[in-house]
Design a protein around this motif. Structure first.
Motif, PDB file in Angstrom:
ATOM      1  N   VAL A  97      -9.547 -49.579  34.928  1.00 44.66           N
ATOM      2  CA  VAL A  97      -8.799 -48.657  34.063  1.00 44.66           C
ATOM      3  C   VAL A  97      -8.997 -49.022  32.592  1.00 44.66           C
ATOM      4  CG1 VAL A  97      -6.483 -47.875  33.433  1.00 44.66           C
ATOM      5  CG2 VAL A  97      -7.111 -48.095  35.847  1.00 44.66           C
ATOM      6  N   LEU A  98      -9.010 -50.321  32.299  1.00 40.85           N
ATOM      7  CA  LEU A  98      -9.233 -50.748  30.918  1.00 40.85           C
ATOM      8  C   LEU A  98     -10.636 -50.376  30.437  1.00 40.85           C
ATOM      9  CD1 LEU A  98      -7.524 -54.272  30.898  1.00 40.85           C
ATOM     10  CD2 LEU A  98      -6.708 -52.166  29.833  1.00 40.85           C
ATOM     11  N   GLU A  99     -11.615 -50.466  31.304  1.00 39.00           N
ATOM     12  CA  GLU A  99     -12.961 -50.045  30.929  1.00 39.00           C
ATOM     13  C   GLU A  99     -13.003 -48.548  30.615  1.00 39.00           C
ATOM     14  OE1 GLU A  99     -15.660 -51.129  33.977  1.00 39.00           O
ATOM     15  OE2 GLU A  99     -15.440 -53.302  33.668  1.00 39.00           O
ATOM     16  N   GLN A 100     -12.321 -47.738  31.447  1.00 36.91           N
ATOM     17  CA  GLN A 100     -12.269 -46.297  31.191  1.00 36.91           C
ATOM     18  C   GLN A 100     -11.556 -45.997  29.871  1.00 36.91           C
ATOM     19  OE1 GLN A 100     -13.765 -44.026  33.187  1.00 36.91           O
ATOM     20  NE2 GLN A 100     -13.261 -42.440  31.687  1.00 36.91           N
ATOM     21  N   TYR A 101     -10.478 -46.729  29.601  1.00 38.13           N
ATOM     22  CA  TYR A 101      -9.744 -46.526  28.351  1.00 38.13           C
ATOM     23  C   TYR A 101     -10.618 -46.898  27.152  1.00 38.13           C
ATOM     24  CZ  TYR A 101      -5.830 -46.688  25.056  1.00 38.13           C
ATOM     25  OH  TYR A 101      -4.986 -46.457  23.994  1.00 38.13           O
ATOM     26  N   GLN A 102     -11.407 -47.944  27.304  1.00 36.75           N
ATOM     27  CA  GLN A 102     -12.288 -48.367  26.218  1.00 36.75           C
ATOM     28  C   GLN A 102     -13.357 -47.315  25.953  1.00 36.75           C
ATOM     29  OE1 GLN A 102     -11.892 -51.058  24.405  1.00 36.75           O
ATOM     30  NE2 GLN A 102     -13.761 -50.925  23.176  1.00 36.75           N
ATOM     31  N   GLN A 103     -13.844 -46.703  26.991  1.00 35.46           N
ATOM     32  CA  GLN A 103     -14.842 -45.657  26.798  1.00 35.46           C
ATOM     33  C   GLN A 103     -14.273 -44.429  26.099  1.00 35.46           C
ATOM     34  OE1 GLN A 103     -16.530 -44.780  30.635  1.00 35.46           O
ATOM     35  NE2 GLN A 103     -17.386 -46.853  30.917  1.00 35.46           N
ATOM     36  N   LEU A 104     -12.999 -44.113  26.399  1.00 34.89           N
ATOM     37  CA  LEU A 104     -12.409 -42.904  25.805  1.00 34.89           C
ATOM     38  C   LEU A 104     -11.943 -43.127  24.372  1.00 34.89           C
ATOM     39  CD1 LEU A 104     -10.300 -41.599  28.847  1.00 34.89           C
ATOM     40  CD2 LEU A 104     -12.447 -40.660  27.963  1.00 34.89           C
ATOM     41  N   PHE A 105     -11.297 -44.237  24.117  1.00 31.69           N
ATOM     42  CA  PHE A 105     -10.626 -44.417  22.820  1.00 31.69           C
ATOM     43  C   PHE A 105     -11.114 -45.658  22.057  1.00 31.69           C
ATOM     44  CE2 PHE A 105      -7.548 -42.773  25.975  1.00 31.69           C
ATOM     45  CZ  PHE A 105      -7.481 -41.452  25.521  1.00 31.69           C
ATOM     46  N   GLY A 106     -12.217 -46.241  22.507  1.00 33.06           N
ATOM     47  CA  GLY A 106     -12.686 -47.437  21.819  1.00 33.06           C
ATOM     48  C   GLY A 106     -13.117 -47.175  20.390  1.00 33.06           C
ATOM     49  N   ALA A 107     -13.723 -46.058  20.139  1.00 33.19           N
ATOM     50  CA  ALA A 107     -14.187 -45.763  18.786  1.00 33.19           C
ATOM     51  C   ALA A 107     -13.042 -45.537  17.816  1.00 33.19           C
ATOM     52  CB  ALA A 107     -15.103 -44.533  18.814  1.00 33.19           C
ATOM     53  N   ALA A 108     -11.900 -45.063  18.335  1.00 33.16           N
ATOM     54  CA  ALA A 108     -10.758 -44.782  17.459  1.00 33.16           C
ATOM     55  C   ALA A 108      -9.908 -46.010  17.169  1.00 33.16           C
ATOM     56  CB  ALA A 108      -9.879 -43.701  18.091  1.00 33.16           C
ATOM     57  N   MET A 109     -10.191 -47.103  17.838  1.00 32.50           N
ATOM     58  CA  MET A 109      -9.386 -48.311  17.646  1.00 32.50           C
ATOM     59  C   MET A 109      -9.920 -49.090  16.451  1.00 32.50           C
ATOM     60  SD  MET A 109      -9.018 -49.456  21.653  1.00 32.50           S
ATOM     61  CE  MET A 109      -8.013 -50.869  21.231  1.00 32.50           C
ATOM     62  N   VAL A 110      -9.113 -49.222  15.412  1.00 32.93           N
ATOM     63  CA  VAL A 110      -9.488 -49.897  14.166  1.00 32.93           C
ATOM     64  C   VAL A 110      -8.682 -51.184  14.060  1.00 32.93           C
ATOM     65  CG1 VAL A 110      -9.608 -49.722  11.653  1.00 32.93           C
ATOM     66  CG2 VAL A 110      -9.984 -47.674  13.087  1.00 32.93           C
ATOM     67  N   PRO A 111      -9.335 -52.325  13.822  1.00 30.71           N
ATOM     68  CA  PRO A 111      -8.579 -53.577  13.687  1.00 30.71           C
ATOM     69  C   PRO A 111      -7.623 -53.520  12.498  1.00 30.71           C
ATOM     70  CG  PRO A 111     -10.923 -54.015  14.024  1.00 30.71           C
ATOM     71  CD  PRO A 111     -10.798 -52.549  13.793  1.00 30.71           C
ATOM     72  N   GLY A 112      -6.405 -53.948  12.712  1.00 35.49           N
ATOM     73  CA  GLY A 112      -5.408 -53.963  11.648  1.00 35.49           C
ATOM     74  C   GLY A 112      -4.699 -52.651  11.437  1.00 35.49           C
ATOM     75  N   ALA A 113      -5.027 -51.620  12.258  1.00 35.03           N
ATOM     76  CA  ALA A 113      -4.377 -50.310  12.102  1.00 35.03           C
ATOM     77  C   ALA A 113      -2.951 -50.373  12.635  1.00 35.03           C
ATOM     78  CB  ALA A 113      -5.174 -49.239  12.852  1.00 35.03           C
ATOM     79  N   PRO A 114      -2.047 -49.573  12.109  1.00 35.86           N
ATOM     80  CA  PRO A 114      -0.657 -49.562  12.604  1.00 35.86           C
ATOM     81  C   PRO A 114      -0.601 -49.068  14.038  1.00 35.86           C
ATOM     82  CG  PRO A 114      -1.045 -47.739  11.092  1.00 35.86           C
ATOM     83  CD  PRO A 114      -2.259 -48.597  11.002  1.00 35.86           C
TER      84      PRO A 114
END
Length: 767
Positions: free
Chosen positions: A211-228
């Motif tokens: 499930v974590l791999e699937q989540y990474q594929q869907l929203f990995g690009a939108a995850m920004v380090p340090g974002a709120p």
């Protein structure tokens, strides 16, 4: 002896003095030389023997006892001036005790004014006036009768307590019995309900990963380090999108099918329900109970999966770092360098962020002479931990060896600043300055090291820096390595020449009020106390232990040269022992033997000296002498610094000599202190030769658990299986023996012969 009866001399006091000065004739003078060295054996309280009488000669007395003059002659002189003509045997014994301590005065009396003759002859023997010019008389004719008659005297000497204590047999028996305590039960394998729960948790962890791999594929690009963090609406939106993707791709159905089998096992083995429910209410109640249980176990699995600490606990290795380090050092001892390197690499695989792992690997490369790899390892340790003191010192030493003096000074100064109370760091710093002919800074460093050592030995607070007086750069076990080839031989004369040159240079300059770097110098450092306390050790000997342990022979030689100039040092037993270890490190056995002989003169009660002497004889092939030295080492109350090689090598000698009843307890003591594959293998071999097959199999199984790649262990397991009639297991063990390339032809031949004794042809082992 027989002496003329003394009488009262006429002439009063002056006559008595004259009679005392005159030589009293002694006839039938014989002597028996008694060796009292056995009284220095551990636990010895009594010696008794028959000692032959031989004619008395001054030259023989001086050669054997290193002293001149005769105690009997002094007694006769006293008897000559005694008021009575004869004295009783009891009085003679009392006079003997009184005269014995006065022998040095008698020796001093041999050097009279020049007008006296250098020797006088009485009854066929010479009285020495000068040992250097003494010439023996033609012969002690009357004393020769003792030799002709083969006369002997029986003497017995008993002590109230031994000069050198020894462990009592009861204590030894108790310690040997404790060598193999009851083995703790192995972890119980999960069965039944527990195994079903563990399988369910593992399936949950597997699904979570997907499930974590699937989540990474869907929203990995939108995850920004340090974002709120996302608000609740965004989280729900992503959750819906993830579920939709799982349903659309068919993964949701696959997850349910994956979990179904583990849930069924829980129902059957944990809930003990194997029949169909006839009542709908009972079914609903059971489903509710099952749901709660599955959710609770799911949370347990999630906590284990997502917790870093729990993940480390689940991946705990079979062997820890300390065991791997011990195995590596044992392989170094046996000159099996590929195996030692493998153990060091396994330590690094366990934790590459531990600077101690890198440091030990670097010390191993110092042993093999690969200084380039050693420097890389020490630098890796410093990069992991900028304050790792031992690695900083080794980096400075290697930098000085390579001629990068500025780097060396930086590393060493950093080490002394990190721990101003460290004796080894200051001493190495001083040795560096000494090599640069910087006498001022060298004296400063040595005085600081002396001050810190005195503070540590006095048990008081450190003289400077943070707390922790007397802390060393690394805990240094002794005598880990005996023989390896290094660049060039190291001779005792080199150390003495270094000491002489250093002594000449030390007088060229005096310490001022400030050091070379402009900083103020503490007067307490530049001016030691008028009456410094006597040190039990020296800064150079402490440093030599660190350097020898980490295989740095060149700087060890320089430190020993400084030891010769040290007022508290000199040619002590510890000095000769350290120099012998240095020669063993370079493979110079002749020089090592000479220094160990000197070390034994002042260190008969030092188990390290006896252990090192045993190592020397073992490496040179004189196993009988090595066995004697090792047995003396074990007899002492205090153990040597490193007992593991003593147990290994003494047990090996016992096995070679066929003394299996002695080899077994010796190896067992090694298993008690530090169990390894070789110690358990020794126990297994001894038990097998003694016919104790059950104990032999247990010991060999322990050895196999610690190292399953030892072909000799598999070979003896094959023998045990053949002896107990387990033919299939014997065949499997033999296959591993051949696969691992056993080099001992005698063991292979023994396996073949034992297999040939079997009567059934079908049990022949494939060769």
């Amino acid at each position: 002896m027989r002496s003329a009866q003394g009488g009262v001399t006429k002439g009063g006091k002056a006559g008595k003095e004259k009679a005392g000065e005159e030589e009293v004739p002694i006839s039938f003078h014989g002597v028996a030389y008694v060796d009292l060295a056995p009284l220095l054996y551990p636990g010895a309280k009594r010696i008794r023997g028959a000692y032959p009488l031989s004619p008395f000669y001054e030259s023989d007395l001086e050669a054997k006892t290193k002293r001149t003059g005769s105690i009997l002659r002094d007694i006769v002189r006293v008897a000559a001036v005694h008021p009575k003509g004869r004295i009783s045997s009891a009085q003679s014994s009392a006079q003997l005790k009184a005269v014995a301590p006065k022998i040095p005065e008698a020796q001093k009396g041999a050097k009279e004014p020049k007008e006296q003759p250098k020797k006088s002859v009485t009854q066929g023997k010479a009285l020495p006036a000068d040992p250097a010019t003494e010439v023996d008389a033609p012969g002690n004719v009357e004393g020769q009768m003792y030799a002709e008659a083969r006369t002997y005297i029986v003497l017995e000497i008993s002590l109230e307590k031994p000069l050198v204590p020894k462990r009592s047999p009861e204590e030894l028996a108790r310690r040997v019995m404790e060598l193999i305590p009851p083995r703790p039960p192995l972890p119980r394998l999960p069965v039944g309900a527990e195994r079903a729960v563990q399988e369910y948790q593992s399936q949950v962890a597997n699904v979570v990963g997907q499930v974590l791999e699937q989540y990474q594929q869907l929203f990995g690009a939108a995850m920004v380090p340090g974002a709120p963090p996302l608000d609740s609406a965004s989280q729900e939106q992503r959750k819906s999108q993830l579920l939709a993707e799982l349903n659309y791709s068919g993964r949701y159905f696959a997850f349910k099918e994956q979990m179904k089998h583990s849930v069924v096992r829980i129902v059957r083995e944990k809930m003990l329900r194997t029949e169909v429910f006839s009542d709908q209410e009972q079914l609903q109640a059971f489903l509710s109970q099952l749901y709660v249980f599955l959710v609770d176990e799911m949370h347990v699995a999630l906590n284990k999966t997502l917790s870093p600490d729990a993940q480390e606990t689940l991946q705990r290795p079979l062997l820890d770092s300390a065991q791997l380090r011990h195995f590596a050092r044992e392989a170094q001892l046996n000159e099996d360098y590929p195996l030692a390197e493998q153990y060091y690499q396994e330590r690094l695989a366990l934790d590459r962020q531990d600077p101690g792992h890198w440091f030990d690997f670097g010390a191993f490369h110092m042993l093999t002479g690969d200084h380039v790899k050693a420097q890389e390892c020490f630098q890796q340790a410093v990069s992991v931990d900028q304050s790792h003191l031992s690695s900083l010192l080794m980096c400075g030493i290697l930098a000085e060896t390579a001629g990068r003096c500025e780097e060396a000074e930086t590393f060493l100064e950093r080490a002394t600043s990190l721990d101003p109370t460290n004796v080894v760091a200051w001493t190495i710093f001083g040795l560096y300055y000494e090599s640069r002919d910087d006498a001022i800074h060298a004296e400063m460093a040595f005085l600081e090291a002396q001050k810190q050592l005195r503070a540590a030995l006095a048990g008081g607070p450190p003289s400077g820096g943070r707390e922790g007086a007397g802390r060393q750069a690394d805990e240094v076990p002794r005598q880990d390595r005996e023989s390896v080839t290094i660049d060039g031989p190291i001779n005792t004369t080199d150390v003495e020449e270094d000491a002489q040159s250093l002594g000449n240079r030390s007088q060229d300059s005096q310490e001022g009020g400030a050091g070379g770097d402009g900083r103020d110098i503490d007067p307490a450092v530049t001016k030691p106390p008028a009456t410094p306390p006597r040190l039990r050790t020296t800064i150079y000997m402490e440093t030599v232990q660190f350097l020898l342990h980490n295989n740095v022979p060149q700087m060890s030689q320089r430190a020993l040269a400084q030891e010769l100039l040290c007022p508290e040092g000199g040619r002590s037993s510890c000095y000769h022992l350290a120099l012998a270890r240095l020669h063993l490190l370079s493979g110079d056995f002749c020089s090592a033997e000479a220094n160990l002989r000197e070390a034994l003169k002042g260190g008969l009660e030092n188990p390290d000296v006896w252990a090192s002497t045993g190592h020397l004889h073992y490496l040179t092939g004189t196993h009988s002498k090595a066995r004697t030295c090792y047995e003396r080492t074990l007899a002492f109350v205090t153990d040597a610094s490193d007992m593991h090689p003593v147990y290994l090598r003494l047990g090996d000698i016992y096995l070679q000599e066929g003394q299996f009843e002695k080899a077994k307890p010796t190896y067992l003591r090694g298993c008690k202190s530090a169990p390894t594959c070789l110690t358990w293998l020794g126990v297994g071999i001894a038990c097998y030769r003694l016919g104790e097959l059950a104990e032999a199999e247990d010991a060999l199984t322990e050895a196999n658990a610690l190292n399953n790649a030892n072909p000799e262990v598999w070979g003896y397991l094959c023998l045990v299986c053949l002896r107990t009639g387990r033919k299939l297991e014997a065949e499997q063990c033999y296959k591993y023996t051949v696969k691992l390339d056993l080099q001992k032809e005698t063991l292979l031949r023994e396996i073949t012969e034992l297999q040939a004794q079997q009567t059934e042809p079908q049990i022949q082992i494939l060769k």
